[in-house]
Write a protein that holds these residues in place. Structure first.
Motif, short mmCIF file in Angstrom:
data_model
loop_
_atom_site.label_atom_id
_atom_site.label_comp_id
_atom_site.label_asym_id
_atom_site.label_seq_id
_atom_site.Cartn_x
_atom_site.Cartn_y
_atom_site.Cartn_z
N ALA A 172 0.83 -1.21 0.00
CA ALA A 172 0.00 0.00 0.00
C ALA A 172 0.86 1.26 0.00
O ALA A 172 0.49 2.28 -0.59
N MET A 173 2.02 1.21 0.68
CA MET A 173 2.93 2.36 0.68
C MET A 173 3.39 2.68 -0.74
O MET A 173 3.42 3.84 -1.15
N VAL A 174 3.78 1.64 -1.47
CA VAL A 174 4.27 1.84 -2.83
C VAL A 174 3.16 2.37 -3.72
O VAL A 174 3.35 3.31 -4.50
N GLN A 175 1.98 1.77 -3.63
CA GLN A 175 0.86 2.19 -4.47
C GLN A 175 0.45 3.63 -4.18
O GLN A 175 0.01 4.35 -5.08
N ALA A 176 0.61 4.06 -2.92
CA ALA A 176 0.21 5.42 -2.54
C ALA A 176 1.30 6.45 -2.81
O ALA A 176 1.08 7.64 -2.56
N ARG A 177 2.47 6.02 -3.30
CA ARG A 177 3.60 6.93 -3.54
C ARG A 177 3.98 7.63 -2.22
O ARG A 177 4.11 8.86 -2.15
N LEU A 178 4.17 6.83 -1.19
CA LEU A 178 4.41 7.35 0.16
C LEU A 178 5.56 8.35 0.21
O LEU A 178 5.49 9.37 0.90
N PHE A 179 6.65 8.06 -0.52
CA PHE A 179 7.85 8.88 -0.39
C PHE A 179 7.73 10.25 -1.00
O PHE A 179 8.62 11.08 -0.84
N ARG A 180 6.65 10.52 -1.70
CA ARG A 180 6.50 11.84 -2.31
C ARG A 180 5.99 12.88 -1.32
O ARG A 180 6.07 14.08 -1.59
N MET A 181 5.46 12.45 -0.20
CA MET A 181 4.94 13.41 0.78
C MET A 181 5.95 13.64 1.89
O MET A 181 6.50 12.68 2.44
N PRO A 182 6.23 14.90 2.24
CA PRO A 182 7.10 15.16 3.38
C PRO A 182 6.55 14.50 4.64
O PRO A 182 5.34 14.46 4.87
N PHE A 183 7.45 13.99 5.45
CA PHE A 183 7.04 13.26 6.64
C PHE A 183 6.14 14.10 7.55
O PHE A 183 5.17 13.60 8.12
N ALA A 184 6.47 15.38 7.71
CA ALA A 184 5.68 16.23 8.62
C ALA A 184 4.22 16.28 8.20
O ALA A 184 3.32 16.23 9.05
N GLU A 185 3.95 16.38 6.89
CA GLU A 185 2.57 16.45 6.43
C GLU A 185 1.85 15.12 6.60
O GLU A 185 0.67 15.07 6.93
N LEU A 186 2.56 14.01 6.35
CA LEU A 186 1.97 12.69 6.59
C LEU A 186 1.52 12.56 8.04
O LEU A 186 0.40 12.15 8.32
N ARG A 187 2.40 12.92 8.95
CA ARG A 187 2.07 12.81 10.38
C ARG A 187 0.93 13.74 10.77
O ARG A 187 0.04 13.36 11.53
N ASN A 188 0.95 14.97 10.25
CA ASN A 188 -0.13 15.91 10.57
C ASN A 188 -1.48 15.35 10.15
O ASN A 188 -2.45 15.39 10.93
N ARG A 189 -1.55 14.84 8.93
CA ARG A 189 -2.84 14.34 8.43
C ARG A 189 -3.29 13.11 9.22
O ARG A 189 -4.47 12.98 9.55
N HIS A 190 -2.35 12.21 9.50
CA HIS A 190 -2.72 11.00 10.22
C HIS A 190 -3.21 11.31 11.63
O HIS A 190 -4.27 10.83 12.06
N ILE A 191 -2.46 12.11 12.37
CA ILE A 191 -2.84 12.41 13.76
C ILE A 191 -4.13 13.21 13.80
O ILE A 191 -4.96 13.04 14.70
N PHE A 192 -4.33 14.08 12.82
CA PHE A 192 -5.58 14.85 12.77
C PHE A 192 -6.77 13.91 12.62
O PHE A 192 -7.78 14.04 13.34
N LEU A 193 -6.66 12.94 11.70
CA LEU A 193 -7.74 11.96 11.55
C LEU A 193 -7.90 11.12 12.82
O LEU A 193 -9.02 10.84 13.26
N GLU A 194 -6.80 10.74 13.41
CA GLU A 194 -6.82 9.89 14.60
C GLU A 194 -7.54 10.58 15.75
O GLU A 194 -8.37 9.98 16.44
N ARG A 195 -7.23 11.82 15.96
CA ARG A 195 -7.82 12.55 17.09
C ARG A 195 -9.28 12.93 16.85
O ARG A 195 -10.00 13.23 17.79
N ARG A 196 -9.68 12.88 15.61
CA ARG A 196 -11.09 13.11 15.30
C ARG A 196 -11.87 11.80 15.26
O ARG A 196 -13.05 11.78 14.89
N GLY A 197 -11.19 10.71 15.63
CA GLY A 197 -11.85 9.41 15.66
C GLY A 197 -12.08 8.80 14.30
O GLY A 197 -12.93 7.91 14.15
N LEU A 198 -11.33 9.24 13.31
CA LEU A 198 -11.53 8.78 11.94
C LEU A 198 -10.42 7.84 11.45
O LEU A 198 -10.43 7.41 10.30
N TYR A 199 -9.47 7.54 12.34
CA TYR A 199 -8.40 6.60 12.00
C TYR A 199 -8.00 5.86 13.26
O TYR A 199 -7.78 6.46 14.31
N GLU A 200 -7.90 4.54 13.14
CA GLU A 200 -7.54 3.70 14.29
C GLU A 200 -6.40 2.77 13.87
O GLU A 200 -6.49 2.08 12.85
#
Length: 277
Positions: A172-200
């Motif tokens: 899934a990482m390869v299919q999503a082109r994971l390395f194209r996104m800066p790490f800071a933005e990946l973490r921001n989006r993930h934690i934002f979803l997590e704290r809103r109860g939208l990612y577990e």
């Protein structure tokens, strides 16, 4: 060599103090990689420093990239995206690939696709990569690189974070082109979803979740990410990012205080031992 008059004029305008043999040699090597005359001219315009590299260096680096799995069209696309690859020492290239293979457990085919779609990951030094790959589940990630540091410092953290914190597999990482996104933005989006109860984060052995796909988290423009995944406003996201940055600063201060306290305890212990002696 196949260049049109207009393309030849563009090449002659590059590094005017260099002799024509340098331009011809560099252009010839790029054409041998399979680039079209237009693609070769555009690449030299973006990275005129290639004109100063010895012809043998260009040839050797191309062979190294082929040995790493970048052949045919993959090699053409990789050097077009990242001409700096021609300047990277061979040992650094090999070390980066070895870490991606052994630490991130990408298969040979997955690794080829990573190197083709985000070749900047090969620009990182081995020692820095080795340090960054120590990220494990339950540990706090290192602070973000200071402003001005190249984004190539961030990609090595992404697969570890996606695997341990988000429960995402390598495919899934390869299919999503994971390395194209800066790490800071990946973490921001993930934690934002997590704290809103939208990612577990999936439990060990759990294969099915209702989490958004990594591809959507990474590739949607911020406006669409907020509207269709996070169900939030841009203002809410901006406030969250500021609060998260403040949390990180406080954690760093706590870590520094804890480190000094540990040093003080060690010093007091040494003093006590000397006093008893």
């Amino acid at each position: 060599m196949g260049f049109s008059q207009e393309q030849a004029r563009r090449l002659l305008a590059l590094q005017p103090r260099l002799g024509p043999e340098h331009r011809e040699a560099a252009a010839a090597q790029l054409l041998l990689l399979g680039l079209s005359p237009e693609a070769a001219a555009a690449l030299l315009e973006r990275s005129p420093a290639l004109l100063r590299l010895p012809t043998e260096r260009l040839r050797e680096r191309a062979e190294e990239l082929r040995r790493l799995g970048l052949d045919g069209g993959r090699l053409q696309r990789a050097v077009s995206r990242c001409p700096q690859l021609f300047h990277v020492p061979r040992k650094r290239l090999e070390a980066a690939v070895r870490l991606l293979r052994e630490r991130c457990l990408f298969t040979t085919e997955q690794l080829r696709e990573v190197l083709e779609t985000c070749p900047t990951v090969l620009l990182e030094e081995h020692r820095t990569l080795h340090h960054q790959f120590q990220v494990r589940s339950g540990t706090r990630l290192p602070p973000e690189p200071a402003a001005g540091i190249a984004l190539c410092l961030t990609p090595p953290l992404c697969p570890q974070y996606a695997y341990f914190r988000m429960g995402v597999r390598q495919k899934a990482m390869v299919q999503a082109r994971l390395f194209r996104m800066p790490f800071a933005e990946l973490r921001n989006r993930h934690i934002f979803l997590e704290r809103r109860g939208l990612y577990e984060t999936p439990h060990k052995g759990q294969t099915q979740t209702n989490n958004p796909k990594l591809k959507d988290i990474l590739q949607l423009p911020e406006k669409d990410f907020l509207a269709s995944l996070a169900y939030a406003t841009p203002e809410e996201y901006e406030v969250f990012k500021k609060l998260l940055a403040r949390e990180e600063e406080e954690k760093e201060e706590e870590d520094v205080d804890a480190l000094y306290a540990e040093d003080d305890d060690d010093f007091d212990s040494d003093e006590s031992k000397r006093a008893r002696e």
